[in-house]
Design a protein around this motif. Structure first.
Motif, PDB file in Angstrom:
ATOM      1  N   VAL A   1      -6.901   2.233  -2.533  1.00 40.62           N
ATOM      2  CA  VAL A   1      -5.991   3.313  -2.931  1.00 40.62           C
ATOM      3  C   VAL A   1      -6.360   4.563  -2.137  1.00 40.62           C
ATOM      4  O   VAL A   1      -7.440   4.642  -1.528  1.00 40.62           O
ATOM      5  N   TYR A   2      -5.473   5.558  -2.155  1.00 41.06           N
ATOM      6  CA  TYR A   2      -5.615   6.713  -1.266  1.00 41.06           C
ATOM      7  C   TYR A   2      -5.360   8.005  -2.044  1.00 41.06           C
ATOM      8  O   TYR A   2      -4.322   8.153  -2.678  1.00 41.06           O
ATOM      9  N   ARG A   3      -6.321   8.949  -1.954  1.00 43.32           N
ATOM     10  CA  ARG A   3      -6.163  10.221  -2.661  1.00 43.32           C
ATOM     11  C   ARG A   3      -6.660  11.369  -1.782  1.00 43.32           C
ATOM     12  O   ARG A   3      -7.662  11.239  -1.087  1.00 43.32           O
TER      13      ARG A   3
ATOM     14  N   ARG B   1      -0.195   4.696  -2.111  1.00 42.53           N
ATOM     15  CA  ARG B   1      -0.446   4.629  -3.553  1.00 42.53           C
ATOM     16  C   ARG B   1      -1.763   5.309  -3.913  1.00 42.53           C
ATOM     17  O   ARG B   1      -2.783   5.142  -3.248  1.00 42.53           O
TER      18      ARG B   1
ATOM     19  N   GLN C   1      -9.998   0.125  -5.916  1.00 43.01           N
ATOM     20  CA  GLN C   1      -9.834   0.210  -7.370  1.00 43.01           C
ATOM     21  C   GLN C   1      -9.732  -1.186  -7.952  1.00 43.01           C
ATOM     22  O   GLN C   1      -9.040  -2.056  -7.406  1.00 43.01           O
TER      23      GLN C   1
ATOM     24  N   GLU D   1      -8.113  -2.897 -10.641  1.00 43.06           N
ATOM     25  CA  GLU D   1      -7.010  -2.771 -11.600  1.00 43.06           C
ATOM     26  C   GLU D   1      -6.976  -4.011 -12.492  1.00 43.06           C
ATOM     27  O   GLU D   1      -7.259  -5.126 -12.028  1.00 43.06           O
TER      28      GLU D   1
ATOM     29  N   HIS E   1      -3.104   4.870  -6.904  1.00 41.09           N
ATOM     30  CA  HIS E   1      -3.775   3.910  -7.772  1.00 41.09           C
ATOM     31  C   HIS E   1      -3.021   2.594  -7.680  1.00 41.09           C
ATOM     32  O   HIS E   1      -1.852   2.549  -7.270  1.00 41.09           O
ATOM     33  N   THR E   2      -3.688   1.521  -8.026  1.00 43.84           N
ATOM     34  CA  THR E   2      -3.042   0.211  -7.952  1.00 43.84           C
ATOM     35  C   THR E   2      -2.248  -0.098  -9.208  1.00 43.84           C
ATOM     36  O   THR E   2      -1.770  -1.221  -9.379  1.00 43.84           O
TER      37      THR E   2
ATOM     38  N   HIS F   1       0.834  -1.204   0.000  1.00 45.69           N
ATOM     39  CA  HIS F   1       0.000   0.000   0.000  1.00 45.69           C
ATOM     40  C   HIS F   1       0.872   1.259   0.000  1.00 45.69           C
ATOM     41  O   HIS F   1       0.500   2.271  -0.581  1.00 45.69           O
TER      42      HIS F   1
ATOM     43  N   ILE G   1       4.806   4.071  -8.420  1.00 46.70           N
ATOM     44  CA  ILE G   1       3.459   4.641  -8.500  1.00 46.70           C
ATOM     45  C   ILE G   1       3.307   5.542  -9.723  1.00 46.70           C
ATOM     46  O   ILE G   1       2.273   5.520 -10.399  1.00 46.70           O
TER      47      ILE G   1
ATOM     48  N   GLU H   1     -10.162   7.350   0.650  1.00 46.05           N
ATOM     49  CA  GLU H   1      -9.645   6.022   0.346  1.00 46.05           C
ATOM     50  C   GLU H   1     -10.779   5.194  -0.223  1.00 46.05           C
ATOM     51  O   GLU H   1     -11.916   5.280   0.230  1.00 46.05           O
TER      52      GLU H   1
END
Length: 503
Positions: free
Chosen positions: A367-369, A336, A383, A385, A338-339, A261, A268, A380
């Protein structure tokens, strides 16, 4: 008349003139409320009392609601700070206003999302204004918090209470209040005299061995008596959907990926041919690590190839970005966003060794933004992927894969829109129609990985890839309009308990 002792206590404490609640009778008789309830139902069946029922709602402040009552609502604190900085006359820096307000963490996002809604001012392009005509003292939600603390809830309008509930500032519950009153037959029975009968509520070994079981009177079992409600644990609907996604993709021939993670910006972003001065790589959009700050090891030859792609491009007509590239920045650790960091690790051979086409891999991970919370965005989320490595792949292959995947969930109206990504060309976004609102919502991003990304990783064939939002898929399947009801600290537990799982 002989009655069980609990019934005698209730009929003697009850009144023909005034209805008494179960709690009042429990206090008067010294019996437990559930014992009084059972006795009252039995007396009602014999026509000796009548029972009235009323459903009442109780409202209490949550821990967060109490904190806002004590310190002020975040949007009010932001308004007061902006006003103090002169935002009523001209816009001021949003960062300056936030700093002056003393807000931090999630409270900042909460303040920003409610500021304009309540008419305190406008937030635009990093600046904030304050409407001098706004009156925080008249804030209906702040007044409601104070009223709830003193149990003066009758004056709170339903819309304000619903908003507080939506924000997770109150706990609402309903309970049935039962009141008992003596009937004419009950009064007659009291006048003629009632006495306690010898009853037992269970069959014991002693009663059996002594033979007394044949002489005693057993208490009747009342299936209508109140009993506490317990919400049994079960798998969260989001986890159920994630498992369904995994089953579908495995059925389509994919293998599952896994990875850290917290990862280096190199995996990334740099390996995705994402320039280091891209806005998405600033501290505003990512969660950087403080301890440790950077990864210990990176494959030196791969770092060299990735840097060359950024600086010079790939192929005869490649030109690169002509922008700064720093290995120390590439080594920086972050949660991250995105994965696709897993995809770069696998495609490079770093995770499971060199892969020969054809290959299909996927992951369903968090994932975390650093986004602003709203009905379709969380800080969070999960995703989906996926990528396929093979010769001569086209957009038709990619679109067909999506149509097959979403059809497994009953979704057949996927729409595609051309898009730009630094790491795919061609690229397009996916949209689905919300079953309740009819609105198109974005559900994913996809494309064919660019040569500038694949060549440094050592991949010599085509790779089509995507990142889909699990929560958005959930919204399309079940019709949820606000993802915060399902996932996160503000989730609606009753909604989760009552939602029927669809297959």
């Amino acid at each position: 008349m002989k009655l069980p002792a609990s019934q005698v206590a209730v009929i003697e404490a009850a009144s023909a003139d005034e209805a008494q609640t179960i709690d009042q009778l429990a206090s008067a008789t010294g019996e437990k409320p559930e014992t009084v309830t059972g006795a009252a139902f039995d007396l009602e069946a014999d026509g000796l009392v009548s029972i009235e029922e009323e459903v009442k709602e109780s409202v209490e402040l949550t821990e967060e609601g109490q904190a806002y009552l004590d310190d002020g609502l975040p949007e009010v604190r932001l308004y007061e700070a902006a006003l103090e900085l002169g935002a009523a006359d001209e816009p001021v820096s949003m960062g300056q206003a936030i700093g002056a307000s003393g807000l931090d963490g999630a409270a900042v996002d909460i303040a920003l999302s409610n500021y304009a809604r309540k008419g305190y001012g406008v937030i635009d392009s990093g600046e904030i204004t304050a409407d001098p005509a706004a009156d925080p003292a008249a804030d209906a939600e702040a007044a409601a918090l104070a009223a709830i603390e003193t149990q003066q809830t009758d004056a709170i309008d339903a819309e304000t209470l619903d908003q507080l509930d939506h924000r997770g500032l109150v706990d609402r519950s309903e309970r049935t209040v039962r009141s008992v009153r003596l009937t004419d037959d009950g009064v007659t029975a009291l006048m003629e005299g009632v006495e306690a009968a010898e009853t037992v509520d269970r069959l014991t070994p002693e009663l059996l061995t002594s033979g007394e079981w044949a002489e005693v009177e057993f208490t009747e079992y009342n299936v209508e008596a109140d009993a506490p409600e317990y919400g049994g644990g079960k798998e969260h609907i989001l986890r159920q959907t994630a498992n369904r996604v995994k089953d579908v993709l495995v059925g389509m021939g994919f293998q599952e990926m896994g990875g850290p993670h917290v990862d280096a910006d190199f995996w990334i972003n740099d390996c995705l041919f994402m320039p280091q001065d891209h806005p998405a790589r600033t501290h505003w959009d990512r969660f950087a690590m403080d301890n440790p700050r950077e990864i210990d090891e990176l494959p030196a030859d791969l770092v060299e190839r990735v840097e060359r792609a950024h600086r010079e491009g790939v192929g005869e007509h490649g030109d690169g970005y002509h922008s700064p590239w720093d290995e120390d920045f590439a080594r920086a650790l972050a949660l991250r966003g995105h994965t696709t960091s897993l995809s770069t690790r696998y495609l490079s051979g770093e995770q499971v060794g060199e892969l020969e086409p054809p290959q299909r891999f996927f992951s369903v991970e968090k994932v975390y933004r650093n986004d602003t919370l709203d009905p379709t965005h969380l800080l969070e989320f999960f995703q989906i992927e996926g990528w396929v490595m093979a010769e001569d792949l086209s957009v038709r292959d990619l679109m067909g894969t999506f149509e097959e995947f979403y059809a497994q969930f009953g979704i057949t109206d996927i729409e595609f829109k051309p898009h730009y990504n630094p790491y795919t060309e061609p690229s397009f976004e996916l949209f689905g129609t919300h079953p309740e609102t009819g609105e198109l919502i974005e559900i994913g991003n996809s494309g064919i990985f660019r040569e500038e990304m694949l060549e440094p990783l050592g991949v010599e064939c085509d790779v089509m890839a995507w990142g889909l939002a699990l929560e958005r898929l959930l919204m399309l399947i079940y019709g949820f309009e606000d993802i915060r009801d399902v996932h996160g600290t503000l989730c609606d537990l009753e909604l989760l308990r009552e939602t029927e799982v669809m297959y």
